[in-house]
Design a protein around this motif. Sequence first.
Motif, short mmCIF file in Angstrom:
data_model
loop_
_atom_site.label_atom_id
_atom_site.label_comp_id
_atom_site.label_asym_id
_atom_site.label_seq_id
_atom_site.Cartn_x
_atom_site.Cartn_y
_atom_site.Cartn_z
N LEU A 121 0.82 -1.21 0.00
CA LEU A 121 0.00 0.00 0.00
C LEU A 121 0.85 1.27 0.00
O LEU A 121 0.44 2.30 -0.53
CB LEU A 121 -0.96 -0.01 1.19
N SER A 122 2.05 1.20 0.56
CA SER A 122 2.91 2.38 0.55
C SER A 122 3.47 2.65 -0.85
O SER A 122 3.78 3.78 -1.19
CB SER A 122 4.07 2.22 1.55
N TRP A 123 3.57 1.62 -1.66
CA TRP A 123 4.04 1.81 -3.03
C TRP A 123 2.99 2.45 -3.92
O TRP A 123 3.31 3.21 -4.82
CB TRP A 123 4.46 0.48 -3.65
N VAL A 124 1.71 2.10 -3.70
CA VAL A 124 0.66 2.59 -4.58
C VAL A 124 -0.03 3.83 -4.02
O VAL A 124 -0.90 4.40 -4.67
CB VAL A 124 -0.40 1.50 -4.86
N GLN A 125 0.35 4.27 -2.84
CA GLN A 125 -0.21 5.46 -2.21
C GLN A 125 -1.74 5.44 -2.18
O GLN A 125 -2.41 6.39 -2.57
CB GLN A 125 0.27 6.72 -2.94
N ALA A 126 -2.29 4.32 -1.74
CA ALA A 126 -3.73 4.19 -1.62
C ALA A 126 -4.19 4.94 -0.37
O ALA A 126 -3.64 4.74 0.71
CB ALA A 126 -4.13 2.72 -1.53
N HIS A 127 -5.16 5.78 -0.52
CA HIS A 127 -5.73 6.50 0.62
C HIS A 127 -7.14 5.98 0.85
O HIS A 127 -8.07 6.34 0.14
CB HIS A 127 -5.74 8.01 0.36
N SER A 128 -7.23 5.09 1.82
CA SER A 128 -8.52 4.51 2.16
C SER A 128 -8.53 4.22 3.66
O SER A 128 -7.47 4.21 4.29
CB SER A 128 -8.75 3.22 1.37
N PRO A 140 3.99 0.78 15.05
CA PRO A 140 4.72 0.37 16.26
C PRO A 140 5.74 -0.74 16.00
O PRO A 140 6.73 -0.85 16.72
CB PRO A 140 3.62 -0.13 17.20
N LEU A 141 5.51 -1.55 14.98
CA LEU A 141 6.45 -2.61 14.64
C LEU A 141 7.68 -2.06 13.92
O LEU A 141 8.78 -2.57 14.06
CB LEU A 141 5.78 -3.66 13.76
N LEU A 142 7.47 -1.01 13.13
CA LEU A 142 8.54 -0.47 12.29
C LEU A 142 9.36 0.62 12.99
O LEU A 142 10.53 0.81 12.67
CB LEU A 142 7.93 0.11 11.01
N ARG A 143 8.77 1.32 13.93
CA ARG A 143 9.42 2.46 14.57
C ARG A 143 10.79 2.12 15.17
O ARG A 143 11.75 2.87 14.95
CB ARG A 143 8.49 3.05 15.64
N PRO A 144 10.94 1.01 15.92
CA PRO A 144 12.27 0.73 16.49
C PRO A 144 13.35 0.51 15.42
O PRO A 144 14.49 0.91 15.59
CB PRO A 144 12.05 -0.55 17.31
N VAL A 145 12.97 -0.11 14.30
CA VAL A 145 13.95 -0.37 13.24
C VAL A 145 14.29 0.93 12.53
O VAL A 145 15.45 1.16 12.16
CB VAL A 145 13.40 -1.43 12.26
N ARG A 146 13.31 1.80 12.36
CA ARG A 146 13.55 3.09 11.69
C ARG A 146 14.51 3.97 12.48
O ARG A 146 15.20 4.80 11.90
CB ARG A 146 12.24 3.82 11.47
N ARG A 147 14.53 3.80 13.80
CA ARG A 147 15.47 4.57 14.61
C ARG A 147 16.92 4.19 14.32
O ARG A 147 17.82 5.00 14.46
CB ARG A 147 15.19 4.35 16.10
N VAL A 148 17.14 2.94 13.93
CA VAL A 148 18.48 2.42 13.71
C VAL A 148 18.86 2.44 12.23
O VAL A 148 20.00 2.75 11.87
CB VAL A 148 18.59 0.98 14.25
N PRO A 150 18.72 3.95 8.57
CA PRO A 150 18.35 5.15 7.81
C PRO A 150 17.72 4.77 6.47
O PRO A 150 17.80 3.63 6.02
CB PRO A 150 19.70 5.85 7.60
N LEU A 151 17.10 5.75 5.84
CA LEU A 151 16.58 5.54 4.48
C LEU A 151 17.75 5.26 3.55
O LEU A 151 18.82 5.88 3.66
CB LEU A 151 15.83 6.78 4.00
N VAL A 152 17.55 4.35 2.62
CA VAL A 152 18.59 4.00 1.65
C VAL A 152 18.10 4.47 0.29
O VAL A 152 17.17 3.89 -0.27
CB VAL A 152 18.86 2.48 1.64
N GLY A 153 18.70 5.54 -0.21
CA GLY A 153 18.26 6.08 -1.50
C GLY A 153 16.82 6.57 -1.45
O GLY A 153 16.12 6.49 -2.45
N GLY A 154 16.38 7.02 -0.30
CA GLY A 154 15.01 7.50 -0.15
C GLY A 154 13.99 6.39 0.06
O GLY A 154 12.79 6.65 0.08
N VAL A 155 14.46 5.15 0.20
CA VAL A 155 13.56 4.01 0.37
C VAL A 155 13.64 3.51 1.81
O VAL A 155 14.73 3.33 2.36
CB VAL A 155 13.94 2.87 -0.61
N ASP A 156 12.49 3.29 2.40
CA ASP A 156 12.39 2.77 3.76
C ASP A 156 12.49 1.24 3.73
O ASP A 156 11.58 0.57 3.24
CB ASP A 156 11.07 3.22 4.38
#
Length: 182
Positions: A121-128, A140-148, A150-156
């Motif tokens: 859904l993040s790839w297709v930018q669906a707003h529903s 909540p599952l992704l937040r701890p990993v995002r802290r460590v 960084p974005l790679v080439g703008g990709v999460d």
Amino acid sequence: MLHQIVTFLLDVVAGLLCGMCLLRIYMQWQRIPFSNPVGRLVFALSDWLVLPLRRAIAPVGRLDLASLLAALAVELVQYLLLWLLFGAGTGWQWLPWLAVFGMVRVALTGMAGLLIAYAVLSWVQAHSPVSDVIARLSEPLLRPVRRVLPLVGGVDLSPLVVLVLVQVALMALGHLQFGPLR
């Protein structure tokens, strides 16, 4: 072959019911309203099982014990049916062990499915309403990993990392669940 078919069908039904009970707990824990399509689906599939238990079992803080017990009961019934059909005679004392680990397996598999849906859904930018709920459940599952990480080439890449960790946890869980039975 019959064993595989019956096991698969029981796994699908029990996984769906147990997953809905666990999703109910998680949505309550994250304070996500049930007025969206996902919440209505969760209620439709789990109310018949959870509401009678809720009359006898009160929640503890934000933890819905009735939903947790319903999820565990579904898994216990699944393993009991498999034992009665294919393994009656010995090993019945391991059924609660199998049920607890089966419930954790359903939770981890549900997390993996949630993360895959979030990534797509993040790839297709669906707003529903559904994509908003999935995003709120995934954060909540992704937040701890995002802290460590960084974005790679703008990709999460955090969903990929968490999916790999969930797969490793599922492998370890399978070893722990059936290890004592070998």
